[in-house]
Design a protein around this motif. Sequence first.
Motif, PDB file in Angstrom:
ATOM      1  N   PHE A 193       3.846  -4.499   9.604  1.00  0.00           N
ATOM      2  CA  PHE A 193       3.724  -3.268   8.820  1.00  0.00           C
ATOM      3  C   PHE A 193       2.278  -2.780   8.802  1.00  0.00           C
ATOM      4  O   PHE A 193       2.022  -1.581   8.781  1.00  0.00           O
ATOM      5  N   TYR A 194       1.331  -3.733   8.830  1.00  0.00           N
ATOM      6  CA  TYR A 194      -0.088  -3.359   8.852  1.00  0.00           C
ATOM      7  C   TYR A 194      -0.403  -2.578  10.120  1.00  0.00           C
ATOM      8  O   TYR A 194      -1.020  -1.511  10.074  1.00  0.00           O
ATOM      9  N   VAL A 195       0.054  -3.083  11.255  1.00  0.00           N
ATOM     10  CA  VAL A 195      -0.220  -2.397  12.522  1.00  0.00           C
ATOM     11  C   VAL A 195       0.488  -1.036  12.557  1.00  0.00           C
ATOM     12  O   VAL A 195      -0.099  -0.030  12.957  1.00  0.00           O
ATOM     13  N   LEU A 196       1.735  -1.025  12.103  1.00  0.00           N
ATOM     14  CA  LEU A 196       2.448   0.262  12.063  1.00  0.00           C
ATOM     15  C   LEU A 196       1.707   1.254  11.170  1.00  0.00           C
ATOM     16  O   LEU A 196       1.520   2.411  11.526  1.00  0.00           O
ATOM     17  N   HIS A 197       1.282   0.765   9.999  1.00  0.00           N
ATOM     18  CA  HIS A 197       0.681   1.656   9.010  1.00  0.00           C
ATOM     19  C   HIS A 197      -0.699   2.152   9.453  1.00  0.00           C
ATOM     20  O   HIS A 197      -1.054   3.297   9.207  1.00  0.00           O
ATOM     21  N   CYS A 198      -1.486   1.280  10.080  1.00  0.00           N
ATOM     22  CA  CYS A 198      -2.880   1.632  10.370  1.00  0.00           C
ATOM     23  C   CYS A 198      -3.070   2.191  11.768  1.00  0.00           C
ATOM     24  O   CYS A 198      -4.066   2.865  12.022  1.00  0.00           O
ATOM     25  N   VAL A 199      -2.178   1.899  12.701  1.00  0.00           N
ATOM     26  CA  VAL A 199      -2.413   2.335  14.077  1.00  0.00           C
ATOM     27  C   VAL A 199      -1.275   3.213  14.602  1.00  0.00           C
ATOM     28  O   VAL A 199      -1.475   4.378  14.940  1.00  0.00           O
TER      29      VAL A 199
END
Lengths: 527, 174
Positions: free
Chosen positions: A219-225
């Motif tokens: 979710f971090y990668v989806l959210h930030c990138v």
Amino acid sequence: MKLLNKLIDSQVFRSIIRHGWPNTALNRSLIITSNFFLHVLPVKVDKSALRLGYHFYLGVISFFMFIIVSLTGVLLMFYYIPATDRAYENMKDIIFIVPWGRVVRNMHRWAAHGMVLAVMFHMLRVFLTGSYKPPREFNWVVGIGLLVITLLLSFTGYLLPWDQLSFWAISVGGNMAKATPFIGASGPFSEMLGFDITNDISFVLTGGTVIGQNTLIRFYVLHCVVLPLIACGLIGLHFFRIRKDGGLSIPHKDLEERRKNESGKIKEASAAAIQPEPVKTYHLMALMNDKTPVVATEDKPYDEIFTWPHLVVRLVLCFLVVFTALFVISFIADGPLETVANPSVTPNPAKAAWYFLGLQELLVYFDPWLAGVVLPSLIISGLVLICYVDAHQDAQGGLHFSKRAFSVIFFLVGFIAWFALIIFGEFFRGPGWQLYFPWESWDIHKSPSGALHNLSSLAGWSLIIGYFVGGMVLPKLLWKSFYNRRGAVKYSLIMFHVLMFGMIFLKIILRLYFDVRYIITTPWFNI
Amino acid sequence: MKKLITRRDVLTWTTSWGLTVFVGGGVVNIGRFMVPKVLYEPSETIIAGFPEDFPEGTVDTRLIKDYKVWVIHHGEPITKKKGIYSLIAVCTHLGCTPRWNQEELLFQCGCHGSVFDVEGNNISGPAPSPLWRAPIRMTPDGRIEVGVGILNVGRPQQAQLMPKREDKQHLLKL
């Protein structure tokens, strides 16, 4: 003054900005066309397109919210570590230790909420003014894409604080994905295709069978990138298409007034045997035969003013207002942060983020594959279809209620129902998802509702089939012109969405007044 | 007239199919990349304790905190049957953790108001199916082993079947 002029005339300054002070028509054009950041804007804009009361700057506000969310998000990334044992502590550090961390985090949170709200109301404005009609249909579709991306950005960001609120919201979301027909483990028909909890869509999305470290980093990668990149691409496309589709839509009342004046002018001119002045004096592209790629299809009377300073000043003011409002709110109100995520204790009640509360409310009445997957998909497909099943393509630049009565009423009922369900879920639901009025204490124990029963298969199937066949046939017989203007394909697409929307209320009534659990039951799915 | 295959036809055919395979292969394999092969999830079986630790007619909530299972011993006042079984504390609706309500003898889920009876049958609210049973067995030294974790459930649809819930793997007869 002399020094300033010397500076502007210096080789260094001229190498950066190649034109003089924007106080002449030429330099006001050049500052737009030769500036990388401004050349997304046209050199001249229609006076009426700047009307505050027509578009309320909602699209611009959404964009500024996105800018603020991106900037504050990058700041937060300097401190945040996406690890289950550190994320929550990082949040506490950001709030209590990092200088200005609390305000930055609050601004990120409130701007995200504000963006969701602004995007929704921007869509409402575009719908009500008929601005999605040709030639702007595709830009409406891009806008729907941006709405979805905005919601997904908010949803993926929700997990990152790793508190109780985020953990259970994502838990519920992941399980909704699990209920997807065909590709989710507990959704209908997935068993025949060989999907179970170790290879279905929810497994890929959350990176495992439980919400844990894999989910957080995904979710971090989806959210930030991933999602911000998609959003940037779509925003660029959205802006590009505004220009290519003939600029912002103009209130039709202004156009009519100008046409009247213009015809008066032409009469006067012909009486005096002088050629009237061309209505549009500025040509966007010298090489184009016509005025602009699309505008020339209809000869509109223009009333244009320079973007610099008229539009640019308004944009800067709008940004300052949005930023200041967010800053003040963030200074006063803290974004929610509950206790650290605990997989063994679900808060009671566990509420989703406000923009998904309408769907959570529907989960009371429908199985997850319907409420969490099929109905949201139908909302999106219905929104996309609005611009392609339209019957009055000329009814633009205003409400035109006499021509658009059906679509305006249907859209408004849907829009209001969406927010009504959200308000109901937010203020009228207490422990055990029981009905509690806002003034009632949650300490009062309410026992769960009594036993429910299913309709018999004969009654259920005849109700569903009768409802859909009747709903398809009756309007055709009663309102012939409604059908004839749209044709069989558009008519059935419209009625399918209208009937599915009506079915939500049919089911709610059956549940509340007749204690019906399912209308039809099959071995694979229940409705 | 005989149809000739021109050089252009060959090039068009190979280029379009080449591109299709290139893009399709990329999509499929990025999809494969996204499916985790190793899971760092909690252990799959635990030793719950001796049968004496679970008196008749009680719902044991001690294992909820770490393993999300209830160990339930049939008997008065909760049921009239015999045996020990284990329910996985994951609501079959959308995965929240229900709570055991000792006064009403019900499992209640706070998320969307699902209610289950002591055997895990969904009796009210939106839950579409009963709570899942965890596999349970007696180790040779007389202790109870419970297969915790959702991985043991396999296909949720199968786990709901009544005969499966009452078989040797899911109901420990003492």
